[in-house]
Design an enzyme around this catalytic site. Structure first.
Site, PDB file in Angstrom:
ATOM      1  CD  GLU A   1      -2.631  -1.043   2.612  1.00 53.94           C
ATOM      2  OE1 GLU A   1      -3.660  -1.704   2.885  1.00 53.94           O
ATOM      3  OE2 GLU A   1      -2.520  -0.155   3.384  1.00 53.94           O
TER       4      GLU A   1
ATOM      5  CG  ASP B   1      -4.044   7.647   8.573  1.00 55.84           C
ATOM      6  OD1 ASP B   1      -3.781   6.277   8.800  1.00 55.84           O
ATOM      7  OD2 ASP B   1      -4.280   8.156   7.644  1.00 55.84           O
TER       8      ASP B   1
END
Lengths: 272, 406
Positions: free
Chosen positions: A50, A61
């Site tokens: 990724e 995040d």
């Protein structure tokens, strides 16, 4: 439509083991070091890569990945350079699936059509866009499918049985199960609940299910690999990048090696 | 996509939370089930007369509504044109319009059985309002505030603490309002079961833009009634400052279908619209993008990275704007303009000296625009400026700029 992702999971199924999915922020800490890191990932044991597309405001995040994105941006990262990085990776590696992961705004500003065309040309196989739930499928998910790119959906502990069919409807490639309520890289997953939830979600989809958010050790990876089709490691790798930097935040000779060593260690967990 | 009938500007958003192409629900999957739950809870509350009755009671006795519609006689004389009225939201409990929305959301949170309230704040006005309502109802309150803003707005930080709230510094990114919003969203994702997110402006994922607008419409509804009582007709123009745009939307929305009422939204031009990131004018100086759950005009670079925004007023330096404003701009119903730091400061001083009202720096931008257009308008032109907050919180900033040591 069959992509490198579909091929990879079919191969692993034959091998009888789970996939190791590794997340690295594109351009962190700089373009050249990032390329060196990414080029060594498959050899270290990564099955799927990724590429994090850096964004100033990554709402889902935790501190590690936020910091990685800001490092990349201050080193001059842009969407164009992320795609350039992918292209450079594809010169030597034609088989490892690459998923671009990030937030919608940089894609929207690039232009959805232009982005899909350029991403496909650069060698992208899938997309994970955190702030596009199924309610917004016509924005990017449906155009991506039409362009031959898998749209991989995040599912979470709040995705209940009533909601699951809608979430899986346009998902392809694999399903990313977010193992904790929260942001990336903070809480450790409760392995019992992961097991139960993967089993529950399997009733709704035949796609491979990969589990991530908070996986840091080979031991966790081993346990998750027993029930899931893949294990995603992200924040731990981005933290390894951070720890390897010099006082000015620049890459050192250790940077790529540190990431590859951690990937090898976790890969052993997944494969045992 | 646009399902609004052409004869009304007041029926949005559609079932997907869209105003034209703006708005929507751009959130992570973890939050999506909650957003849908909130939408349903708000729909139910809206249809329940006892909810509105309870809210009205608190607005009257706790906030002190209705707020006066006040004829600003000396400012009118000085400018020599339009007859200027102030809608006195500065007289509300906690000193600004923010409390109108907060009370609505907190009563809704109580209905939903949520015991933990989180909020983001920039200048601290929304944080103080949220902490106030949480104290009143005995709810746990956590306010996210950028580290930079905590330093700039110490009195409000202390107020929130006095009211029993926990103020958590947002240390990521630019450490201002947008980062406080990111941190609040991160908290919400981690605490979905018991937590209600009380957003302070007409932005965020649906249903927030609509819900916050509805709670702020008390401003425009009162203005309409008061103007009819005092002048026997509707105003000719409305002027309000815009950061996220909640005070403006609250004043504007009840007048959107009155086509003869001219409407001006005033953004913060900071040091000038010709600077790259020294202003906070999302519409007049930005372009459409997706952030914090909605599509709207944003300040960003060519790569889609969000810029910080700057304004003399900490309440206006958000790099986005409510999606309904974005739509009203595109269809041309509201005219969006901008006023600089300097113009706002001049208006701040003029209003203090002439009217005996120290305005907050936010509505000072609205006054600054009125100073530009009022002199050219006839004396029978009725103009309403939304005096969205009082300036007590800003005296330190202003003293600093004027070189006065306190």
């Amino acid at each position: 439509m069959s992509t490198r992702i579909d091929q990879k999971f079919a191969d692993l199924k034959k091998e009888g083991r789970a996939a190791l999915v590794t997340f690295i922020t594109a351009g962190d800490p700089d373009f050249d070091t990032s390329l060196k890191i990414i080029e060594g990932l498959p050899k270290a044991g990564a099955d799927v890569i990724e590429f994090g597309m850096p964004f100033t405001d990554p709402m889902a995040d935790g501190p590690a990945i936020q910091a990685g994105g800001l490092r990349a941006l201050s080193a001059g990262a842009t969407m164009k350079k992320t795609l350039k990085l992918l292209k450079a990776f594809r010169v030597k590696d034609k088989t490892t699936p690459v998923v671009l992961m990030g937030y919608y705004n940089p894609i929207y500003v690039y232009g959805v059509e232009a982005f899909l065309k350029d991403a496909k040309a650069a060698g992208a196989d899938g997309l994970i866009v955190v702030d596009l739930p199924p309610e917004e499928d016509d924005e990017l998910c449906l155009p991506a499918m039409a362009a031959g790119i898998n749209f991989i959906r995040l599912t979470t502990p709040t995705t209940d049985d009533a909601r699951a069919p809608a979430v899986f409807k346009h998902t392809s490639g694999f399903v990313y199960y977010v193992s904790v309520l929260g942001i990336t890289g903070t809480k450790a997953p409760d392995l019992k609940s992961v097991k139960a939830n993967v089993k529950r979600l399997k009733k709704h989809t035949t796609l491979p299910i990969c589990v991530g958010f908070g996986v840091k050790t080979a031991e966790q990876a081993r346990t998750i690999a027993e029930t899931a089709d893949g294990v995603v490691v992200g924040s731990a790798l981005v933290s390894a990048v951070e720890k390897s930097l010099d006082k000015k935040g620049k890459a050192t000779a250790k940077t790529a090696k540190a990431v590859h060593a951690l990937v090898s260690e976790i890969a052993q967990g997944v494969r045992s | 996509m646009n399902t609004l009938p052409p004869n009304s500007f007041r029926t949005g958003p559609d079932e997907r939370g869209l105003f034209g192409i703006y708005g929507g629900r751009f959130v992570a999957e973890t939050l999506m089930p909650l957003i849908l739950q909130l939408e349903q809870a708000y729909k139910d509350a809206k249809a329940d007369p006892s909810f509105q009755k309870e809210l009205d009671g608190f607005l009257k006795h706790f906030v002190g509504r209705p707020s006066p519609l006040y004829f600003a006689e000396r400012l009118t004389e000085k400018l020599g044109g339009a007859k200027i009225y102030f809608k006195r939201e500065d007289l509300n409990h906690t000193g600004a319009h923010k409390i109108n929305n907060v009370l609505g959301q907190i009563l809704l949170a109580r209905r939903m059985g949520k015991k933990r309230i989180i909020a983001e704040t920039g200048a601290g006005q929304h944080g103080v309002a949220t902490a106030t309502a949480c104290a009143r109802f005995g709810l746990k309150c956590i306010v996210y505030m950028g580290e930079v803003d905590i330093e700039r707005q110490k009195p409000n930080v202390f107020r929130m603490k006095l009211l029993g709230a926990e103020v958590v510094p947002a240390k990521s990114g630019s450490r201002t309002l947008k980062d406080a919003l990111n941190e609040a969203l991160r908290d919400w994702v981690a605490n979905v079961e018991d937590t209600f997110y009380c957003i302070g402006t007409v932005a965020g994922p649906a249903p927030y833009p609509e819900m916050v607008r509805d709670f702020q419409c008390v401003i425009g509804n009162e203005t309409r009634r008061q103007m009819l009582e005092q002048e026997g007709r509707l105003p000719d123009s409305l002027v309000a400052a815009i950061g996220g745009g909640s005070n403006a939307m609250g004043l504007f929305h009840p007048f959107l279908d009155d086509k003869d009422v001219a409407i001006y939204g005033v953004e913060a031009a900071g040091l000038g619209l010709n600077t790259r990131d020294k202003h906070a004018a999302s519409i007049t100086g930005g372009k459409p993008g997706v952030l914090h759950g909605n599509r709207t005009y944003l300040l960003m670079d060519d790569d889609g990275q969000i810029l910080e925004g700057h304004s003399i007023s900490a309440g206006l330096d958000y790099p986005g704007i409510g999606p309904e404003h974005a739509w009203l701009n595109d269809i041309g119903r509201v005219k969006y303009v901008a006023a600089t730091d300097k113009e706002a400061l001049k208006a701040f001083q003029l209003c203090s000296e002439l009217e005996g009202i120290i305005p907050a720096l936010e509505p000072s931008h609205a006054i600054a625009h009125a100073m530009k257009i009022a002199p050219k308008l006839p004396k029978d032109h009725l103009m309403v400026i939304n005096m969205s907050g009082r300036g007590d919180k800003d005296i330190f900033t202003v003293a600093d700029i004027l070189g006065v040591k306190l």
